[in-house]
Design a protein around this motif. Structure first.
Motif, mmCIF file in Angstrom:
data_model
loop_
_atom_site.group_PDB
_atom_site.id
_atom_site.type_symbol
_atom_site.label_atom_id
_atom_site.label_comp_id
_atom_site.label_asym_id
_atom_site.label_seq_id
_atom_site.Cartn_x
_atom_site.Cartn_y
_atom_site.Cartn_z
ATOM 1 N N ARG A 25 -1.645 11.911 11.290
ATOM 2 C CA ARG A 25 -2.257 13.139 10.415
ATOM 3 C C ARG A 25 -3.870 12.706 10.124
ATOM 4 N NH1 ARG A 25 1.654 13.328 6.650
ATOM 5 N NH2 ARG A 25 2.712 13.900 8.943
ATOM 6 N N ASN A 26 -3.536 10.979 9.564
ATOM 7 C CA ASN A 26 -5.143 10.635 8.964
ATOM 8 C C ASN A 26 -6.362 10.107 9.450
ATOM 9 O OD1 ASN A 26 -3.631 10.438 6.258
ATOM 10 N ND2 ASN A 26 -2.394 8.474 6.652
ATOM 11 N N ASP A 27 -5.978 9.982 11.075
ATOM 12 C CA ASP A 27 -7.050 10.107 11.653
ATOM 13 C C ASP A 27 -7.708 11.309 11.951
ATOM 14 O OD1 ASP A 27 -8.128 8.387 14.029
ATOM 15 O OD2 ASP A 27 -7.393 9.445 16.000
ATOM 16 N N ARG A 28 -6.783 12.298 12.492
ATOM 17 C CA ARG A 28 -7.496 13.727 12.539
ATOM 18 C C ARG A 28 -7.888 13.995 11.356
ATOM 19 N NH1 ARG A 28 -2.405 15.289 14.551
ATOM 20 N NH2 ARG A 28 -1.685 16.469 12.543
ATOM 21 N N ARG A 29 -7.671 13.914 10.587
ATOM 22 C CA ARG A 29 -8.416 14.037 9.102
ATOM 23 C C ARG A 29 -10.241 13.035 9.073
ATOM 24 N NH1 ARG A 29 -3.515 14.071 4.995
ATOM 25 N NH2 ARG A 29 -2.422 16.109 5.190
ATOM 26 N N PHE A 30 -9.522 12.361 9.267
ATOM 27 C CA PHE A 30 -10.962 10.934 9.089
ATOM 28 C C PHE A 30 -11.664 11.568 9.857
ATOM 29 C CE2 PHE A 30 -13.360 8.027 10.963
ATOM 30 C CZ PHE A 30 -14.145 6.708 10.165
ATOM 31 N N LYS A 31 -11.476 11.842 11.685
ATOM 32 C CA LYS A 31 -11.996 12.449 12.150
ATOM 33 C C LYS A 31 -12.887 13.679 12.001
ATOM 34 C CE LYS A 31 -10.500 10.237 15.983
ATOM 35 N NZ LYS A 31 -9.342 10.780 17.797
ATOM 36 N N ALA A 32 -12.058 14.576 11.744
ATOM 37 C CA ALA A 32 -13.240 16.093 10.665
ATOM 38 C C ALA A 32 -13.953 15.931 9.801
ATOM 39 C CB ALA A 32 -11.799 17.079 10.590
ATOM 40 N N MET A 33 -13.273 14.885 9.008
ATOM 41 C CA MET A 33 -14.380 14.677 8.051
ATOM 42 C C MET A 33 -16.394 13.995 8.471
ATOM 43 S SD MET A 33 -12.340 12.962 4.656
ATOM 44 C CE MET A 33 -13.136 11.665 4.836
ATOM 45 N N ASP A 34 -15.482 12.934 9.768
ATOM 46 C CA ASP A 34 -16.936 12.278 10.015
ATOM 47 C C ASP A 34 -17.899 13.362 10.772
ATOM 48 O OD1 ASP A 34 -18.312 10.028 10.590
ATOM 49 O OD2 ASP A 34 -17.496 9.914 13.062
ATOM 50 N N ARG A 35 -17.330 14.184 11.355
ATOM 51 C CA ARG A 35 -17.712 15.126 12.108
ATOM 52 C C ARG A 35 -18.901 16.183 11.037
ATOM 53 N NH1 ARG A 35 -13.239 15.829 15.431
ATOM 54 N NH2 ARG A 35 -12.066 17.724 13.920
ATOM 55 N N GLN A 38 -22.080 14.021 9.847
ATOM 56 C CA GLN A 38 -22.491 14.474 11.230
ATOM 57 C C GLN A 38 -23.638 15.577 10.672
ATOM 58 O OE1 GLN A 38 -21.050 13.593 14.499
ATOM 59 N NE2 GLN A 38 -20.979 11.084 14.342
ATOM 60 N N LEU A 39 -22.723 17.107 10.673
ATOM 61 C CA LEU A 39 -23.219 17.931 11.002
ATOM 62 C C LEU A 39 -24.133 18.024 9.639
ATOM 63 C CD1 LEU A 39 -23.776 21.080 11.849
ATOM 64 C CD2 LEU A 39 -21.351 21.779 10.497
ATOM 65 N N LEU A 40 -24.109 17.594 8.327
ATOM 66 C CA LEU A 40 -24.493 17.525 7.011
ATOM 67 C C LEU A 40 -25.869 16.685 7.112
ATOM 68 C CD1 LEU A 40 -21.908 17.374 4.558
ATOM 69 C CD2 LEU A 40 -23.374 19.467 4.326
ATOM 70 N N GLU A 41 -25.533 15.510 7.500
ATOM 71 C CA GLU A 41 -26.885 14.357 7.717
ATOM 72 C C GLU A 41 -27.727 15.185 8.285
ATOM 73 O OE1 GLU A 41 -24.596 11.119 9.688
ATOM 74 O OE2 GLU A 41 -24.573 10.228 7.514
ATOM 75 N N ARG A 42 -27.641 16.616 9.759
ATOM 76 C CA ARG A 42 -28.681 17.215 10.437
ATOM 77 C C ARG A 42 -29.289 18.024 10.281
ATOM 78 N NH1 ARG A 42 -24.157 18.003 14.559
ATOM 79 N NH2 ARG A 42 -23.700 16.673 15.163
ATOM 80 N N LYS A 43 -28.489 18.890 9.499
ATOM 81 C CA LYS A 43 -28.479 19.926 8.453
ATOM 82 C C LYS A 43 -29.815 19.001 7.653
ATOM 83 C CE LYS A 43 -25.082 23.184 8.366
ATOM 84 N NZ LYS A 43 -24.158 23.985 7.206
#
Length: 101
Positions: A25-35, A38-43
């Protein structure tokens, strides 16, 4: 005593599966936060480029990374990127591959 051993084994299995689920569950949350990051950085990069605002000055290590890429030394470039930014292997590999484009 013989009835105690299966009970202990079941308890160990239950604890192990609970820890495994929490880790997953923590791994999924980490991956979602990382995505999302990355989206915010691109924006942010697109907004800065659109308004003609330059980002912060580039680290001199990135010039060395570009030089290594020009020599075809991708693995060395990834290693240097990790040292310069403290990023993980996958993140550094992705960033170096973006620089190659």
């Amino acid at each position: 005593m013989e009835t105690l051993i299966p009970g202990i084994a079941l308890a160990v299995i239950a604890i192990t599966s609970t820890v495994g689920m929490a880790t997953s569950r923590n791994d999924r949350r980490f991956k979602a936060m990382d995505r999302r990051l990355q989206l915010l950085e691109r924006k942010m990069d697109l907004l800065l480029a659109h308004h003609g605002v330059e980002g912060p000055p580039e680290d001199p290590a990135f010039k060395e990374i570009d030089a290594l890429l020009a020599q075809g030394k991708t693995i060395h470039a990834i290693k240097l990127h990790r040292e310069a930014t403290g990023s993980g292997l996958a993140e550094a590999k992705e960033a170096v591959e973006r620089r190659m484009r």
